[in-house]
Design a protein around this motif. Structure first.
Motif, PDB file in Angstrom:
ATOM      1  N   GLY A 155       0.774  -1.230   0.000  1.00 55.33           N
ATOM      2  CA  GLY A 155       0.000   0.000   0.000  1.00 55.33           C
ATOM      3  C   GLY A 155       0.803   1.276   0.000  1.00 55.33           C
ATOM      4  O   GLY A 155       0.232   2.362  -0.042  1.00 55.33           O
ATOM      5  N   GLY A 156       2.122   1.180   0.057  1.00 53.24           N
ATOM      6  CA  GLY A 156       2.963   2.368   0.077  1.00 53.24           C
ATOM      7  C   GLY A 156       4.382   1.991   0.418  1.00 53.24           C
ATOM      8  O   GLY A 156       4.664   0.875   0.864  1.00 53.24           O
TER       9      GLY A 156
ATOM     10  N   ARG B 268       1.731  -2.219  -4.556  1.00 52.73           N
ATOM     11  CA  ARG B 268       0.795  -1.111  -4.597  1.00 52.73           C
ATOM     12  C   ARG B 268      -0.489  -1.536  -5.305  1.00 52.73           C
ATOM     13  O   ARG B 268      -0.559  -2.589  -5.943  1.00 52.73           O
ATOM     14  CB  ARG B 268       1.413   0.082  -5.349  1.00 52.73           C
ATOM     15  CG  ARG B 268       2.737   0.583  -4.802  1.00 52.73           C
ATOM     16  CD  ARG B 268       2.611   1.140  -3.384  1.00 52.73           C
ATOM     17  NE  ARG B 268       1.702   2.270  -3.313  1.00 52.73           N
ATOM     18  CZ  ARG B 268       2.074   3.550  -3.398  1.00 52.73           C
ATOM     19  NH1 ARG B 268       3.345   3.847  -3.593  1.00 52.73           N
ATOM     20  NH2 ARG B 268       1.183   4.523  -3.282  1.00 52.73           N
TER      21      ARG B 268
ATOM     22  N   ASP C  44      -4.499   3.294  -3.062  1.00 53.39           N
ATOM     23  CA  ASP C  44      -3.917   2.932  -1.767  1.00 53.39           C
ATOM     24  C   ASP C  44      -3.452   4.120  -0.938  1.00 53.39           C
ATOM     25  O   ASP C  44      -3.084   3.964   0.233  1.00 53.39           O
ATOM     26  CB  ASP C  44      -2.793   1.904  -1.926  1.00 53.39           C
ATOM     27  CG  ASP C  44      -1.644   2.386  -2.812  1.00 53.39           C
ATOM     28  OD1 ASP C  44      -1.535   3.597  -3.067  1.00 53.39           O
ATOM     29  OD2 ASP C  44      -0.845   1.520  -3.251  1.00 53.39           O
ATOM     30  N   THR C  45      -3.491   5.328  -1.508  1.00 55.22           N
ATOM     31  CA  THR C  45      -3.175   6.510  -0.707  1.00 55.22           C
ATOM     32  C   THR C  45      -4.381   7.009   0.080  1.00 55.22           C
ATOM     33  O   THR C  45      -4.245   7.889   0.931  1.00 55.22           O
ATOM     34  CB  THR C  45      -2.657   7.654  -1.601  1.00 55.22           C
ATOM     35  OG1 THR C  45      -3.640   7.949  -2.606  1.00 55.22           O
ATOM     36  CG2 THR C  45      -1.353   7.256  -2.282  1.00 55.22           C
TER      37      THR C  45
ATOM     38  N   GLU D  50      -6.693  -3.858   1.542  1.00 50.89           N
ATOM     39  CA  GLU D  50      -5.349  -4.408   1.702  1.00 50.89           C
ATOM     40  C   GLU D  50      -5.294  -5.850   2.188  1.00 50.89           C
ATOM     41  O   GLU D  50      -4.372  -6.600   1.843  1.00 50.89           O
ATOM     42  CB  GLU D  50      -4.526  -3.509   2.629  1.00 50.89           C
ATOM     43  CG  GLU D  50      -5.102  -3.358   4.027  1.00 50.89           C
ATOM     44  CD  GLU D  50      -4.447  -2.212   4.801  1.00 50.89           C
ATOM     45  OE1 GLU D  50      -3.566  -1.529   4.245  1.00 50.89           O
ATOM     46  OE2 GLU D  50      -4.822  -2.003   5.971  1.00 50.89           O
TER      47      GLU D  50
END
Length: 326
Positions: free
Chosen positions: A280-281, A291, A295-296, A305
């Motif tokens: 996710g980052g 990613r 996901d931000t 997730e």
């Protein structure tokens, strides 16, 4: 439980989430069941229902709502009477601990069953019902119902703080698209992540406190399906309770990104050569990062997730089952 059916249940997540998003864009199901005089909220559940409830209760408290999440098996349930909304969550509607907890509540509370099973014992024992709309989970594992629990509890949050469900619906729709992306590109990421994370000493998962349920649910999926050792930890707390294993084991860690405490974790994992995968980052010290679209956005991450460890668990379970077949 059935490994092939569990894997199939996961592939149905995008469609189920899209339908839920449409429903939430049209109405908030809590509007019809929450009494106007509600001043306190108790979320009851076991397993993944408890994981989701703990995050939902923390979110409510951060917005000024008096709320708590309790294991239904606890003998220390809140002695809050009139004005209290008790949400009892069980996908099957038959969790014996949750049913028992309903018999131990103080007089004057309003009980709501949050369940995926119409006509279940839970619906019969509660005053009101909100359905998860996750569809039948043929694999026998609560996977879609976990995400739908989170989404419906986000809708409850919206109702209690007096906003509509447009933002929740958008997040659910975003999670549907993100889940579809992960599924469509599974062959690009899953083999490598499985190789990195399924170590001889088990798999560990960490997540920020506001999404701790993702790590807990992901670890549960690895235990419940392929029966692998797996444990969850909050990212900041990791440096106080799990760091010790990096010195003595072949430590494999999945980190759901988003915690301010990741650099502290990375100091130890890097120094001791631990295997770290970020989801996710960008995660400090991660050898691989996965990613996905959206996901931000924290709520999309919350609702998406866990599909990464769920798919890893499903495919490993299928392989083990095939290997043991006569």
């Amino acid at each position: 439980m059935k490994p092939d059916a569990f894997a199939a249940d996961l592939t149905q997540k995008p469609d189920a989430l899209a339908r839920l998003a449409l429903m939430l864009s049209e109405r908030n199901p809590w509007a019809d069941v929450v009494p106007a005089d509600t001043t306190r909220v108790v979320l009851l559940g076991m397993g993944s229902s408890a994981y989701g409830g703990a995050v939902a209760a923390a979110r409510l408290r951060s917005r000024g709502v008096v709320a708590t999440a309790e294991l239904a098996s606890s003998s220390l349930l809140p002695a809050w009477g009139p004005g209290t909304l008790v949400v009892a969550t069980s996908a099957s509607g038959g969790s014996i601990e949750t049913l028992d907890a309903l018999t131990r509540l103080p007089a004057g509370v309003t009980t709501v069953a949050l369940t995926n099973t119409a006509g279940s014992a839970l619906t019969e024992r509660c005053d009101r019902v909100v359905t998860l709309e996750a569809g039948v989970e043929a694999g026998g594992v609560a996977c879609r119902s976990f995400q739908h629990t989170l989404a419906l509890l986000l809708a409850l949050e919206s109702h209690l703080v007096g906003v509509d469900t447009s933002a929740v619906a958008a997040s659910v729709d975003g999670a549907a698209a993100a889940s579809a992306h992960l599924l469509e590109h599974e062959s690009d990421w899953l083999p490598e992540l499985s190789e990195l994370l399924l170590g001889p000493s088990g798999t560990y998962l960490a997540a920020p406190a506001h999404r701790l349920c993702s790590a807990q649910q992901g670890a549960l999926m690895l235990r419940e399906g392929p029966r692998r050792p797996a444990a969850a930890c909050e990212t900041g707390d990791w440096s106080h309770v799990d760091v010790y294993l990096t010195k003595t084991t072949d430590y494999r860690l999945l980190v759901f990104s988003g915690s301010a405490w990741e650099p502290q974790l990375a100091e130890w994992t890097t120094a001791r050569g631990s295997t770290v995968v970020g989801v996710g980052g960008d995660v400090p010290g991660a050898g691989r990062v996965q990613r996905y679209p959206g996901d931000t956005d924290d709520d999309i991450a919350l609702l998406t997730e866990v599909l990464v460890p769920e798919l890893i668990a499903a495919r490993q379970w299928q392989r083990l089952t095939e290997a043991s077949a006569p």
